[in-house]
Design a protein around this motif. Sequence first.
Motif, PDB file in Angstrom:
ATOM      1  N   ASN A  97       4.421  34.052 -32.872  1.00 42.27           N
ATOM      2  CA  ASN A  97       4.011  32.688 -32.555  1.00 42.27           C
ATOM      3  C   ASN A  97       2.676  32.639 -31.821  1.00 42.27           C
ATOM      4  OD1 ASN A  97       6.251  30.558 -33.270  1.00 42.27           O
ATOM      5  ND2 ASN A  97       7.336  32.385 -32.591  1.00 42.27           N
ATOM      6  N   GLY A  98       2.294  33.747 -31.178  1.00 40.00           N
ATOM      7  CA  GLY A  98       0.960  33.824 -30.617  1.00 40.00           C
ATOM      8  C   GLY A  98      -0.091  33.749 -31.714  1.00 40.00           C
ATOM      9  N   LEU A  99       0.130  34.496 -32.790  1.00 42.72           N
ATOM     10  CA  LEU A  99      -0.783  34.432 -33.938  1.00 42.72           C
ATOM     11  C   LEU A  99      -0.781  33.044 -34.570  1.00 42.72           C
ATOM     12  CD1 LEU A  99       0.014  37.867 -35.641  1.00 42.72           C
ATOM     13  CD2 LEU A  99      -2.103  37.230 -34.482  1.00 42.72           C
ATOM     14  N   VAL A 100       0.392  32.435 -34.635  1.00 38.54           N
ATOM     15  CA  VAL A 100       0.501  31.085 -35.213  1.00 38.54           C
ATOM     16  C   VAL A 100      -0.280  30.083 -34.365  1.00 38.54           C
ATOM     17  CG1 VAL A 100       2.088  29.207 -35.757  1.00 38.54           C
ATOM     18  CG2 VAL A 100       2.713  31.562 -36.323  1.00 38.54           C
ATOM     19  N   GLY A 101      -0.136  30.163 -33.031  1.00 38.40           N
ATOM     20  CA  GLY A 101      -0.871  29.270 -32.150  1.00 38.40           C
ATOM     21  C   GLY A 101      -2.376  29.478 -32.247  1.00 38.40           C
ATOM     22  N   PHE A 102      -2.796  30.752 -32.368  1.00 40.90           N
ATOM     23  CA  PHE A 102      -4.217  31.070 -32.518  1.00 40.90           C
ATOM     24  C   PHE A 102      -4.764  30.469 -33.811  1.00 40.90           C
ATOM     25  CE2 PHE A 102      -7.747  34.112 -33.401  1.00 40.90           C
ATOM     26  CZ  PHE A 102      -8.482  33.874 -32.250  1.00 40.90           C
ATOM     27  N   SER A 103      -3.981  30.589 -34.884  1.00 36.77           N
ATOM     28  CA  SER A 103      -4.370  30.000 -36.159  1.00 36.77           C
ATOM     29  C   SER A 103      -4.482  28.485 -36.043  1.00 36.77           C
ATOM     30  CB  SER A 103      -3.351  30.373 -37.236  1.00 36.77           C
ATOM     31  OG  SER A 103      -3.635  29.739 -38.467  1.00 36.77           O
ATOM     32  N   GLY A 104      -3.543  27.871 -35.331  1.00 39.11           N
ATOM     33  CA  GLY A 104      -3.589  26.423 -35.154  1.00 39.11           C
ATOM     34  C   GLY A 104      -4.850  25.970 -34.447  1.00 39.11           C
ATOM     35  N   SER A 105      -5.303  26.751 -33.464  1.00 44.30           N
ATOM     36  CA  SER A 105      -6.531  26.394 -32.750  1.00 44.30           C
ATOM     37  C   SER A 105      -7.744  26.497 -33.664  1.00 44.30           C
ATOM     38  CB  SER A 105      -6.706  27.289 -31.526  1.00 44.30           C
ATOM     39  OG  SER A 105      -7.031  28.628 -31.896  1.00 44.30           O
ATOM     40  N   ILE A 117      -6.353  31.071 -25.184  1.00 42.25           N
ATOM     41  CA  ILE A 117      -5.320  30.405 -24.376  1.00 42.25           C
ATOM     42  C   ILE A 117      -4.278  29.765 -25.296  1.00 42.25           C
ATOM     43  CG2 ILE A 117      -4.878  28.550 -22.722  1.00 42.25           C
ATOM     44  CD1 ILE A 117      -7.621  29.112 -21.517  1.00 42.25           C
ATOM     45  N   ALA A 118      -4.729  29.233 -26.436  1.00 42.71           N
ATOM     46  CA  ALA A 118      -3.792  28.702 -27.427  1.00 42.71           C
ATOM     47  C   ALA A 118      -2.887  29.805 -27.957  1.00 42.71           C
ATOM     48  CB  ALA A 118      -4.569  28.057 -28.576  1.00 42.71           C
ATOM     49  N   LEU A 119      -3.439  31.004 -28.113  1.00 40.70           N
ATOM     50  CA  LEU A 119      -2.622  32.160 -28.527  1.00 40.70           C
ATOM     51  C   LEU A 119      -1.526  32.423 -27.506  1.00 40.70           C
ATOM     52  CD1 LEU A 119      -3.931  35.505 -29.978  1.00 40.70           C
ATOM     53  CD2 LEU A 119      -2.289  35.531 -28.111  1.00 40.70           C
ATOM     54  N   LEU A 120      -1.877  32.378 -26.222  1.00 42.58           N
ATOM     55  CA  LEU A 120      -0.880  32.608 -25.168  1.00 42.58           C
ATOM     56  C   LEU A 120       0.174  31.496 -25.153  1.00 42.58           C
ATOM     57  CD1 LEU A 120      -3.213  33.783 -22.250  1.00 42.58           C
ATOM     58  CD2 LEU A 120      -1.800  35.190 -23.759  1.00 42.58           C
ATOM     59  N   ALA A 121      -0.256  30.259 -25.422  1.00 39.73           N
ATOM     60  CA  ALA A 121       0.690  29.144 -25.470  1.00 39.73           C
ATOM     61  C   ALA A 121       1.684  29.327 -26.612  1.00 39.73           C
ATOM     62  CB  ALA A 121      -0.063  27.820 -25.620  1.00 39.73           C
ATOM     63  N   GLY A 122       1.177  29.751 -27.774  1.00 41.59           N
ATOM     64  CA  GLY A 122       2.074  30.021 -28.899  1.00 41.59           C
ATOM     65  C   GLY A 122       3.034  31.155 -28.588  1.00 41.59           C
ATOM     66  N   ALA A 123       2.525  32.198 -27.909  1.00 42.49           N
ATOM     67  CA  ALA A 123       3.385  33.319 -27.535  1.00 42.49           C
ATOM     68  C   ALA A 123       4.489  32.860 -26.585  1.00 42.49           C
ATOM     69  CB  ALA A 123       2.551  34.428 -26.891  1.00 42.49           C
TER      70      ALA A 123
END
Length: 305
Positions: free
Chosen positions: A194-202, A67-73
Amino acid sequence: MNALLVQIQGAVSQGILWGIMVLGIYITFKILDIADLTVDGSFALGGCVCALLVVEKGCNPLLASFIALLAGALAGLVTGLLHTVFDIPAILAGILTQLGLWSINLRVMGKSNTPFLKVDTLMTTLSDATGLSNSWSALLVGIVVAVIMILLLYWFFGTELGCAMRATGNNEDMIRALGCNTKITKIIALALSNGLVGFSGSLVAQQQKYADIGMGTGAIVIGLAAIVIGDVLMGRARSFWAKLISAVLGSIVYFVIRALVLRLGLDANDMKLFSAIFVALALCIPVAVSKWRLNKAYSEDGGRA
């Protein structure tokens, strides 16, 4: 000696998890030739969304990460729309989204910092199942995720849409003349990045056991430093999969270097300055050497004439 090995192991595991973010930056910086500053906000967004879902809602940490990946996307989608639909320069569009995400991240968590101390994360779940330490669990999770992401990206950029994205970065006018909608390819690339970036952040938030609205500050500099290091380490590699691997490898080397520098006594508050100087030198030195060689060639030709 044991303390040094433990510190290096921690740096490697951290570098792999951040390497997922570097893959995202690689898409915009190397493929699209765009310096997307959204990543500073979308990285923190991934951590904040994961913290909200895992700590407050009791969500499964793996589901929370996706879900964090989707938020980043979604954050990347906003930047893409600002850039393509409203003709705002890419760097300014990224800055606008990043600024907005600061307030959004604060709204998401309701506070500036959320710990993961009393909840299960991917790392603690793996530790409980295998008996491994948290550091080894983070390393294993990072390796598995990095391999999966590299394989998926390699497959995706071999598809027609992926090739169109790569062509957009190489020669936008040509690919537009062939009938490809470059606005769509840019939007999808920014969302994917940014999806990958958000996933990394999680993942990083779960590894360090807390999420903070400022955890993404300077992420773009770290990503650029990792890409530069990866290019140096695998400069002769021309295949696309090798370039993806170099992005993650550069992230690992960067964090190992940072750990060693901190061990030598550098103030942790100076690491941002160190990273900025490192990236500046890495970008400037090749240009300076190229100009020097060109001037030398002209001088030699003029002398023979």
